[in-house]
Write a protein that holds these residues in place. Structure first.
Motif: not given
Length: 375
Positions: A128-132, A321-337
């Motif tokens: 489900x996290x990948x869908x988000x 590279x775009x995916x790796x950068x996106x995965x490390x953004x604070x906004x995405x880390x907060x959303x996954x948490x």
């Protein structure tokens, strides 16, 4: 067998639904509101429209959908309840395919209208996290956005697709620190090659028993499932959750035949949860997010790492590279948490294979080789 034709609409405004059809939406609204007028208000439609539409559907289907008692609250008839149940079952089972169709359309129009857009094809074990993440990526930038073309399949099939050049990223999952003799090692080691593949960190998640609300059968382990004869629903052969189940059964000293329903499978965590919610099964193995989304009980059994694998040659490609950068953004880390049962784990980092799949111990292997060569 009665043939029913329902025409569905793909819509960005469907909320949690992937596809829309007015009949099940009306039936659901009547069941929740207890009246035609209340259903009409909740749907933003007129009473006359909803009443007329339901009457037309009754004529076409040849059965009563609503109990139309005067002075009483409106209720679904048995036929109406069964029709709504059947539609929910069908949507749950087809959810991965419908999501893939959404991704196909998004990819096509991204390529057509935005020459700077990055499109990344990802085959992955259902998560489900990948869908988000797909929705987050599409909305995260106006120009040069990252569009994730995600095809949900089994973990084994995902890595095979990567090796055959059908995708750029493969998603699969294992227990934390899987042993050299584990089912995971025997399954994934032939498919992954040090030096050829790279692992990108993604998530830590919890899998466990999806059970009815309140866990009426008192199921707290696979041994309980076997002992009680509870009706189990499995995931397909080749899926990461099937590998996990076999691992947990081996650890518990149980044979697959000990579970009533081991040979019955559903294609996704969502479909497993829907089977339990509908009473078609008593228990299944899945992620907590799918269970909680349907108001079901959840008994944690295992902590997992969800990995993203790619070929070494594609690691520095613009889309990766775009995916790796996106995965490390604070906004995405907060959303996954914020997702129940999930936590980011080295998200977007390139990890040593021996660190996350420790059945490979390169340092020890080199030391042993040097010792043998010593005169």
């Amino acid at each position: 067998m009665h043939r029913v034709q329902l025409h569905y609409t793909l819509s960005r405004d469907a909320g949690t639904a992937l596809i829309r059809n007015p009949l099940p939406e009306m039936l659901q609204a009547v069941a929740e509101q207890g009246s035609i007028s209340g259903a009409a208000r909740s749907l933003g439609l007129s009473y006359r429209h909803v009443w007329g539409a339901l009457k037309r559907w009754e004529d076409q289907l040849g059965g009563e959908l609503i109990i139309w008692g005067k002075g009483q609250s409106a209720q679904l008839s048995e036929f109406g309840s069964k029709l709504l149940w059947a539609e929910r079952q069908a949507q749950a089972r087809l959810a991965p395919q419908i999501a893939a169709l959404h991704a196909d359309l998004e990819r096509a129009f991204a390529v057509a209208f935005d020459p700077d857009a990055h499109v990344l094809t990802l085959y992955a074990s259902h998560d489900d996290a990948l869908g988000v993440l797909r929705s987050y990526a599409a909305a995260s930038g106006e120009a040069g956005a990252l569009h994730l073309d995600i095809r949900f399949t089994g973990s084994v099939d995902a890595i095979r697709a990567l090796n055959e050049g059908r995708c750029t990223i493969a998603g699969f999952h294992t227990l934390e620190q899987p042993a050299a003799g584990s089912v995971a090692a025997r399954t994934y080691r032939p498919l992954l090659q040090p030096g050829r593949h790279k692992i990108i960190g993604f998530a830590h998640r919890t899998q466990g028993l999806v059970v009815a609300p309140g866990n009426p059968l008192g199921l707290h382990s696979l041994a309980d499932v076997a002992r009680t004869g509870a009706r189990f629903v499995n995931r397909p052969l080749g899926s990461g959750t099937r590998v996990l189940l076999d691992e947990l059964l081996a650890q518990a000293g149980l044979a697959s035949g000990a579970l009533a329903g081991y040979d019955r499978d559903e294609p996704s965590h969502t479909a497993v949860a829907q089977a339990v919610a509908a009473g078609a099964a008593d228990v299944g193995l899945g992620i907590g997010l799918a269970a909680h989304a349907r108001g079901l009980g959840f008994v944690p059994l295992a902590q997992e790492r969800y990995h993203l694998a790619c070929l070494k040659d594609s690691l520095e490609q613009p889309a990766t590279r775009a995916l790796r950068t996106l995965l490390q953004t604070p906004e995405w880390l907060d959303q996954m948490s914020s997702l129940q049962g999930y936590a980011p784990l080295h998200c977007g980092e390139v990890l040593a294979m021996s660190r996350v799949l420790p059945w490979w111990q390169f340092a020890r292997r080199k030391t042993a080789t040097a010792t043998r060569k010593k005169p």
